[in-house]
Design a protein around this motif. Structure first.
Motif, mmCIF file in Angstrom:
data_model
loop_
_atom_site.group_PDB
_atom_site.id
_atom_site.type_symbol
_atom_site.label_atom_id
_atom_site.label_comp_id
_atom_site.label_asym_id
_atom_site.label_seq_id
_atom_site.Cartn_x
_atom_site.Cartn_y
_atom_site.Cartn_z
ATOM 1 N N MET A 1 0.850 -1.197 0.000
ATOM 2 C CA MET A 1 0.000 0.000 0.000
ATOM 3 C C MET A 1 0.886 1.247 0.000
ATOM 4 N N ASP A 2 1.550 1.490 -1.141
ATOM 5 C CA ASP A 2 2.487 2.585 -1.234
ATOM 6 C C ASP A 2 1.821 3.951 -1.153
ATOM 7 N N ASP A 3 0.498 4.011 -1.322
ATOM 8 C CA ASP A 3 -0.194 5.289 -1.276
ATOM 9 C C ASP A 3 -0.585 5.694 0.140
ATOM 10 N N LEU A 4 -0.234 4.872 1.117
ATOM 11 C CA LEU A 4 -0.419 5.231 2.518
ATOM 12 C C LEU A 4 0.908 5.697 3.100
ATOM 13 N N TYR A 5 0.845 6.595 4.068
ATOM 14 C CA TYR A 5 2.047 6.914 4.836
ATOM 15 C C TYR A 5 2.405 5.707 5.704
ATOM 16 N N PRO A 6 3.665 5.588 6.127
ATOM 17 C CA PRO A 6 4.056 4.472 7.003
ATOM 18 C C PRO A 6 3.220 4.455 8.272
ATOM 19 N N PRO A 7 3.146 3.312 8.968
ATOM 20 C CA PRO A 7 2.354 3.239 10.202
ATOM 21 C C PRO A 7 2.684 4.389 11.158
ATOM 22 N N ILE A 8 1.623 4.957 11.727
ATOM 23 C CA ILE A 8 1.756 6.126 12.599
ATOM 24 C C ILE A 8 1.262 5.732 13.981
ATOM 25 N N HIS A 9 2.110 5.868 14.981
ATOM 26 C CA HIS A 9 1.738 5.428 16.324
ATOM 27 C C HIS A 9 0.799 6.435 16.982
ATOM 28 N N VAL A 10 0.035 5.951 17.930
ATOM 29 C CA VAL A 10 -0.860 6.813 18.712
ATOM 30 C C VAL A 10 -0.012 7.603 19.708
ATOM 31 N N ARG A 11 -0.159 8.920 19.690
ATOM 32 C CA ARG A 11 0.623 9.782 20.577
ATOM 33 C C ARG A 11 -0.094 10.049 21.891
ATOM 34 N N ARG A 54 -3.058 6.662 8.447
ATOM 35 C CA ARG A 54 -2.004 6.652 7.431
ATOM 36 C C ARG A 54 -2.358 7.391 6.144
ATOM 37 N N HIS A 55 -3.536 8.026 6.111
ATOM 38 C CA HIS A 55 -3.886 8.878 4.972
ATOM 39 C C HIS A 55 -3.213 10.246 5.062
ATOM 40 N N PHE A 56 -2.548 10.530 6.170
ATOM 41 C CA PHE A 56 -2.098 11.896 6.457
ATOM 42 C C PHE A 56 -0.590 11.959 6.693
ATOM 43 N N ASP A 57 0.021 13.019 6.195
ATOM 44 C CA ASP A 57 1.425 13.300 6.463
ATOM 45 C C ASP A 57 1.576 13.604 7.957
ATOM 46 N N PRO A 58 2.249 12.744 8.716
ATOM 47 C CA PRO A 58 2.312 12.948 10.166
ATOM 48 C C PRO A 58 3.150 14.159 10.578
ATOM 49 N N GLU A 59 3.958 14.681 9.647
ATOM 50 C CA GLU A 59 4.699 15.897 9.943
ATOM 51 C C GLU A 59 3.821 17.141 9.799
ATOM 52 N N ALA A 60 2.766 17.026 8.994
ATOM 53 C CA ALA A 60 1.927 18.190 8.700
ATOM 54 C C ALA A 60 0.611 18.198 9.474
ATOM 55 N N TYR A 61 0.115 17.016 9.857
ATOM 56 C CA TYR A 61 -1.229 16.928 10.415
ATOM 57 C C TYR A 61 -1.230 16.517 11.893
ATOM 58 N N ARG A 62 -2.168 17.085 12.616
ATOM 59 C CA ARG A 62 -2.557 16.607 13.956
ATOM 60 C C ARG A 62 -3.785 15.733 13.728
ATOM 61 N N ILE A 63 -3.627 14.431 13.824
ATOM 62 C CA ILE A 63 -4.652 13.464 13.416
ATOM 63 C C ILE A 63 -5.469 13.056 14.646
ATOM 64 N N ILE A 64 -6.777 13.279 14.574
ATOM 65 C CA ILE A 64 -7.680 13.037 15.701
ATOM 66 C C ILE A 64 -8.703 11.985 15.263
ATOM 67 N N ASP A 302 -9.677 -0.406 -2.734
ATOM 68 C CA ASP A 302 -9.835 -0.684 -4.157
ATOM 69 C C ASP A 302 -8.838 0.149 -4.971
ATOM 70 N N PRO A 303 -8.466 -0.317 -6.168
ATOM 71 C CA PRO A 303 -7.433 0.378 -6.947
ATOM 72 C C PRO A 303 -7.740 1.855 -7.164
ATOM 73 N N GLY A 304 -6.764 2.675 -6.826
ATOM 74 C CA GLY A 304 -6.886 4.112 -7.052
ATOM 75 C C GLY A 304 -7.456 4.908 -5.902
ATOM 76 N N MET A 305 -8.149 4.260 -4.976
ATOM 77 C CA MET A 305 -8.795 4.998 -3.894
ATOM 78 C C MET A 305 -7.769 5.617 -2.938
ATOM 79 N N ASP A 311 -3.739 12.193 -2.301
ATOM 80 C CA ASP A 311 -3.636 13.439 -3.061
ATOM 81 C C ASP A 311 -4.473 14.536 -2.413
ATOM 82 N N ALA A 312 -5.663 14.152 -1.924
ATOM 83 C CA ALA A 312 -6.553 15.142 -1.305
ATOM 84 C C ALA A 312 -5.967 15.669 0.003
ATOM 85 N N THR A 313 -5.501 14.771 0.869
ATOM 86 C CA THR A 313 -4.942 15.242 2.143
ATOM 87 C C THR A 313 -3.668 16.047 1.911
ATOM 88 N N ASP A 314 -2.843 15.621 0.952
ATOM 89 C CA ASP A 314 -1.628 16.373 0.657
ATOM 90 C C ASP A 314 -1.951 17.758 0.096
#
Length: 326
Positions: A1-11, A54-64, A302-305, A311-314
């Protein structure tokens, strides 16, 4: 799943008292000083998924993230025998989101939701538009009668006749003209065996139609009794009440989203939430962009999703926002 960011731990994680005897389980991940985004899970009983971070850049987003009332680690759970159902409605969830936003001291946040999560995102944004910086939706669902009939009253059966026959099997033949009502009685039946059999049949039906191509992993997840009972009971509680929405309300009031930029990611061959709803929403929401993913159904995998969602989150991660209340 190259279109996901790497696993992001719960902070950070914890429970928030939202009233009515309900506590919702909440998580945070990513950059504590980043752009706030709240992830709204589907179902309505699916609960938090680690992949959702993992849809979000962890350097840019505060994910809730949070488990909605009755689901996941929120309490009381929908499986509790004496759970207070009247205190679990769409508008309770909208209120819970406001309590969470206020607790986090945020002026605005981005909304990210798919399927039922898209329903909740629209209801919240149309109620509190000044609190929303952007919206990203996937597989749009607005709980109109025609949408429910498509999934649960024979529409999708035209594409999946064998699976539909299995879906109808637990319902007495004289009740099959109204599967929603019949299933609601079954999944709240006092006999545990009846409850579980019905919940698994209900859940397995959606698991069968969610992907463009059959996926054993989805079938196994949806057929699990632990998942199926929560999924079916909450869904039927909401859908039998039309999610406490007026017919067509979320599309009709989409003009309230004017000025809020948004991306709607929709699978061209979505058999759960056909593209017509996403298209109607796009037409009614002047600041939205509709991305039809050609080789996809409803599933986020599914393919492309995943690529379209990233792309949208970025695209929104550097846009100005009013984040922390000072």
């Amino acid at each position: 799943m190259d279109d996901l960011y790497p696993p992001i731990h719960v902070r950070a994680e914890g429970m928030l008292d939202v009233g009515d005897g309900h506590w919702i389980y909440c998580q945070e991940a990513g950059n504590p000083d980043g752009k706030p985004v709240v992830v709204l899970h589907g179902g309505p009983g699916s609960g938090i998924s680690p992949m959702a971070r993992r849809h979000f850049d962890p350097e840019a987003y505060r994910i809730i993230l949070f488990d909605q009332r009755g689901a996941g680690r929120s309490t009381p759970h929908i499986g509790t025998p004496d759970v207070d159902l009247p205190a679990n409605t769409l508008w309770h969830l909208v209120s819970d989101m406001e309590k969470l936003r206020e607790r986090l001291n945020l002026e605005q946040w981005q909304l990210f939701g798919g399927s039922w999560g898209a329903t909740l995102a629209l209801a919240y944004a149309e109620t509190h538009p000044s609190r929303v910086s952007e919206i990203i939706l996937r597989g749009v669902f607005t709980v109109r009668r025609g949408e429910l009939d498509w999934i649960y009253n024979g529409g999708a059966a035209n594409l999946f006749p064998h699976e539909w026959e299995a879906f109808l099997a637990p319902i007495p033949e004289d009740r099959r003209d109204d599967p929603l009502s019949a299933y609601r009685e079954l999944v709240y039946h006092p006999d545990r065996a009846i409850r579980e059999r019905a919940a698994i049949a209900w859940s397995t039906w959606e698991g069968a139609i969610v992907c463009l191509r059959p996926d054993p992993a989805f079938h196994n997840q949806y057929a699990s009794p632990e998942f199926a009972v929560t999924f079916a009971r909450l869904a039927l509680h909401y859908f039998c009440h039309g999610a406490w929405l007026e017919e067509g309300q979320l599309i009709r009031e989409a003009g309230k989203l004017a000025g809020i930029p948004g991306v709607i990611v929709q699978g061209r061959y979505d058999a759960v939430c056909p593209p017509t709803t996403a298209y109607e929403l796009h037409r009614a929401w002047p600041d939205s962009k509709l991305e039809l993913v050609e080789a996809a159904g409803h599933a986020v995998t599914d393919p492309g999703m995943l690529a379209a969602l990233r792309d949208a989150t970025d695209s929104f991660r550097r846009m100005p926002y009013r984040g922390i209340i000072t």
